[in-house]
Motif scaffolding. Structure first.
Motif, mmCIF file in Angstrom:
data_model
loop_
_atom_site.group_PDB
_atom_site.id
_atom_site.type_symbol
_atom_site.label_atom_id
_atom_site.label_comp_id
_atom_site.label_asym_id
_atom_site.label_seq_id
_atom_site.Cartn_x
_atom_site.Cartn_y
_atom_site.Cartn_z
ATOM 1 N N ALA A 165 -4.913 -5.890 -5.626
ATOM 2 C CA ALA A 165 -5.352 -4.732 -6.411
ATOM 3 C C ALA A 165 -4.289 -3.647 -6.545
ATOM 4 C CB ALA A 165 -6.609 -4.137 -5.789
ATOM 5 N N GLY A 166 -3.119 -3.863 -5.973
ATOM 6 C CA GLY A 166 -2.077 -2.851 -6.081
ATOM 7 C C GLY A 166 -0.874 -3.218 -5.250
ATOM 8 N N VAL A 167 0.229 -2.511 -5.475
ATOM 9 C CA VAL A 167 1.467 -2.734 -4.728
ATOM 10 C C VAL A 167 1.566 -1.686 -3.628
ATOM 11 C CG1 VAL A 167 3.977 -2.789 -4.820
ATOM 12 C CG2 VAL A 167 2.640 -3.718 -6.720
ATOM 13 N N LEU A 168 1.578 -2.145 -2.397
ATOM 14 C CA LEU A 168 1.787 -1.264 -1.250
ATOM 15 C C LEU A 168 2.788 -1.941 -0.319
ATOM 16 C CD1 LEU A 168 1.418 1.103 0.578
ATOM 17 C CD2 LEU A 168 -0.821 0.226 1.275
ATOM 18 N N ILE A 169 4.019 -1.474 -0.392
ATOM 19 C CA ILE A 169 5.112 -2.051 0.395
ATOM 20 C C ILE A 169 5.061 -1.434 1.794
ATOM 21 C CG2 ILE A 169 7.612 -2.288 0.576
ATOM 22 C CD1 ILE A 169 7.648 -1.829 -2.535
ATOM 23 N N ALA A 191 6.550 -5.740 -11.395
ATOM 24 C CA ALA A 191 5.178 -5.272 -11.565
ATOM 25 C C ALA A 191 4.936 -4.813 -12.995
ATOM 26 C CB ALA A 191 4.888 -4.125 -10.602
ATOM 27 N N SER A 192 3.690 -4.886 -13.411
ATOM 28 C CA SER A 192 3.312 -4.372 -14.721
ATOM 29 C C SER A 192 3.596 -2.875 -14.804
ATOM 30 C CB SER A 192 1.821 -4.623 -14.953
ATOM 31 O OG SER A 192 1.311 -3.812 -15.993
ATOM 32 N N HIS A 193 3.834 -2.409 -16.009
ATOM 33 C CA HIS A 193 4.072 -0.972 -16.211
ATOM 34 C C HIS A 193 2.829 -0.159 -15.836
ATOM 35 C CE1 HIS A 193 1.848 -2.044 -19.848
ATOM 36 N NE2 HIS A 193 1.519 -0.773 -19.944
ATOM 37 N N ALA A 194 1.666 -0.803 -15.807
ATOM 38 C CA ALA A 194 0.420 -0.105 -15.505
ATOM 39 C C ALA A 194 0.155 0.016 -14.009
ATOM 40 C CB ALA A 194 -0.751 -0.824 -16.168
ATOM 41 N N VAL A 195 1.025 -0.581 -13.183
ATOM 42 C CA VAL A 195 0.817 -0.614 -11.735
ATOM 43 C C VAL A 195 1.731 0.395 -11.045
ATOM 44 C CG1 VAL A 195 1.010 -2.041 -9.661
ATOM 45 C CG2 VAL A 195 0.098 -3.026 -11.768
ATOM 46 N N ARG A 196 1.137 1.222 -10.191
ATOM 47 C CA ARG A 196 1.949 2.113 -9.364
ATOM 48 C C ARG A 196 2.549 1.337 -8.196
ATOM 49 N NH1 ARG A 196 -2.144 7.295 -8.883
ATOM 50 N NH2 ARG A 196 -1.381 8.453 -10.682
ATOM 51 N N VAL A 197 3.767 1.672 -7.853
ATOM 52 C CA VAL A 197 4.423 1.076 -6.689
ATOM 53 C C VAL A 197 4.394 2.101 -5.555
ATOM 54 C CG1 VAL A 197 6.587 0.221 -5.736
ATOM 55 C CG2 VAL A 197 5.876 -0.454 -8.052
ATOM 56 N N GLU A 198 3.713 1.726 -4.470
ATOM 57 C CA GLU A 198 3.635 2.594 -3.302
ATOM 58 C C GLU A 198 4.458 1.988 -2.171
ATOM 59 O OE1 GLU A 198 0.373 4.893 -0.419
ATOM 60 O OE2 GLU A 198 -0.325 3.526 -2.007
ATOM 61 N N CYS A 199 5.146 2.843 -1.437
ATOM 62 C CA CYS A 199 5.995 2.361 -0.348
ATOM 63 C C CYS A 199 5.760 3.186 0.912
ATOM 64 C CB CYS A 199 7.468 2.430 -0.749
ATOM 65 S SG CYS A 199 8.599 1.750 0.502
ATOM 66 N N GLU A 200 5.562 2.500 2.013
ATOM 67 C CA GLU A 200 5.446 3.157 3.313
ATOM 68 C C GLU A 200 6.835 3.565 3.799
ATOM 69 O OE1 GLU A 200 2.860 1.572 6.703
ATOM 70 O OE2 GLU A 200 4.875 0.985 7.330
ATOM 71 N N VAL A 201 6.938 4.809 4.280
ATOM 72 C CA VAL A 201 8.217 5.299 4.817
ATOM 73 C C VAL A 201 7.947 5.994 6.149
ATOM 74 C CG1 VAL A 201 9.371 5.527 2.586
ATOM 75 C CG2 VAL A 201 8.004 7.430 3.454
ATOM 76 N N GLU A 202 8.920 5.895 7.043
ATOM 77 C CA GLU A 202 8.741 6.447 8.387
ATOM 78 C C GLU A 202 9.778 7.502 8.740
ATOM 79 O OE1 GLU A 202 8.778 3.022 10.907
ATOM 80 O OE2 GLU A 202 6.674 2.529 10.483
ATOM 81 N N GLY A 214 12.579 4.280 -7.176
ATOM 82 C CA GLY A 214 11.542 4.290 -8.207
ATOM 83 C C GLY A 214 10.119 4.216 -7.712
ATOM 84 N N ALA A 215 9.869 4.490 -6.443
ATOM 85 C CA ALA A 215 8.500 4.466 -5.941
ATOM 86 C C ALA A 215 7.677 5.570 -6.597
ATOM 87 C CB ALA A 215 8.489 4.646 -4.426
ATOM 88 N N ASP A 216 6.442 5.235 -6.939
ATOM 89 C CA ASP A 216 5.520 6.208 -7.539
ATOM 90 C C ASP A 216 4.720 6.962 -6.489
ATOM 91 O OD1 ASP A 216 5.881 5.308 -10.376
ATOM 92 O OD2 ASP A 216 5.038 3.454 -9.557
#
Length: 287
Positions: A165-169, A191-202, A214-216
């Motif tokens: 259901a979504g991109v969560l790195i 990923a599709s242009h309609a999908v947000r890219v989320e990334c975990e950062v520490e 380019g993370a959203d």
């Protein structure tokens, strides 16, 4: 019943109920068969014995529809309503054996949903109006549809429902990809242009790296409040449109402080993995 909630929002709730009834009634109800006349009828009242957020009345309706359509269920309060100890939330009437057969399943599912909704309500109140409280995939196996519905009835919001259901790195994706930059750029490329890219950062270094790639959305994981304030400043200066979500070490006591930092979202696994039980009872009355 309030239009705020209903069976349509509960997904495959009939499957969940059927599975639960199968666990409890797989070999029938011996005690009721031996002690309760087949013609006996009864009334019942489900009482909230503590303050709680009411949720999943429609689940009780569907449960008794599966047990015996002759049972009538009256919902006395709206979905998502805050109720005081002693409040009558549901009335039941019908064949006594059917009421006894569905009692435990109905209370188990109702209690689970009310617990999640009550916990969510407390977190939403503590976070205030600007910091959105969202759930995680740390749901009870088999009960995700019920848990997510209960979060909504408690005033919270849902994160992605499943892995598709979504991109969560997350940390292990980053290790496999080689770096934050590599993981985000690969997701962004495919990923599709309609999908947000989320990334975990520490770390703050990873904050800069993820935004540059380019993370959203950034998932700021296990940072103390001081580090979070720095992360917000960096992110807003680098890309003011990036969404900022915080997770890890989230408590009710900490939420008011987090609400002042400038974050957009707070994800709380405890809404579903550690929701404390609520006290409900079903009291029978014979006509």
């Amino acid at each position: 019943m309030s239009a705020r909630g209903g069976v349509a929002e509960l997904g495959d709730i009939d499957r969940i109920i059927a599975t639960a009834l199968g666990e409890d009634l797989g070999s029938g109800d011996m005690t009721s068969r031996l002690t309760v006349p087949a013609t006996a009828v009864a009334r019942g009242r489900i009482i909230a014995k503590q303050a709680l957020t009411f949720c999943a009345g429609p689940v009780v309706v569907r449960t008794f529809e599966q047990v015996d359509p002759a049972v009538t269920v009256e919902l006395c309060v709206d979905e998502g309503a805050r109720v005081a100890p002693g409040t009558e939330v549901i009335r039941l009437a019908g064949p006594a054996r059917a009421l006894l057969a569905g009692e435990r399943t109905a209370l188990n599912l109702l209690g689970r949903a009310c617990a999640v909704a009550t916990s969510t309500h407390a977190h939403v109140e503590a976070a205030g109006p600007k910091l959105r409280v969202v759930d995680t995939r740390k749901t009870m196996p088999g009960l995700r549809a019920l848990d997510r519905y209960a979060v909504r009835m408690g005033g919270g919001h849902n994160h992605r429902n499943d892995l598709g259901a979504g991109v969560l790195i997350k940390e292990n994706h980053i290790r496999c990809a080689g770096s934050v930059d590599a993981a985000v750029r690969a997701a962004r490329q495919h990923a599709s242009h309609a999908v947000r890219v989320e990334c975990e950062v520490e770390t703050l270094i990873e904050v800069r790296e993820a935004i540059s790639a380019g993370a959203d959305v950034l998932l700021l994981d296990n940072m103390d409040d001081e580090t979070l304030r720095e992360a917000v400043e960096i992110a807003r200066n680098q890309n003011e449109r990036v969404l900022l979500e915080v997770s890890g070490g989230i408590t009710l006591a900490r939420l008011p402080s987090l609400a002042t930092i400038g974050l957009d979202l707070v994800s709380v696994g405890a809404l579903t993995h550690s929701a404390p039980s609520v006290d409900l009872s079903l009291l029978f009355e014979l006509p």
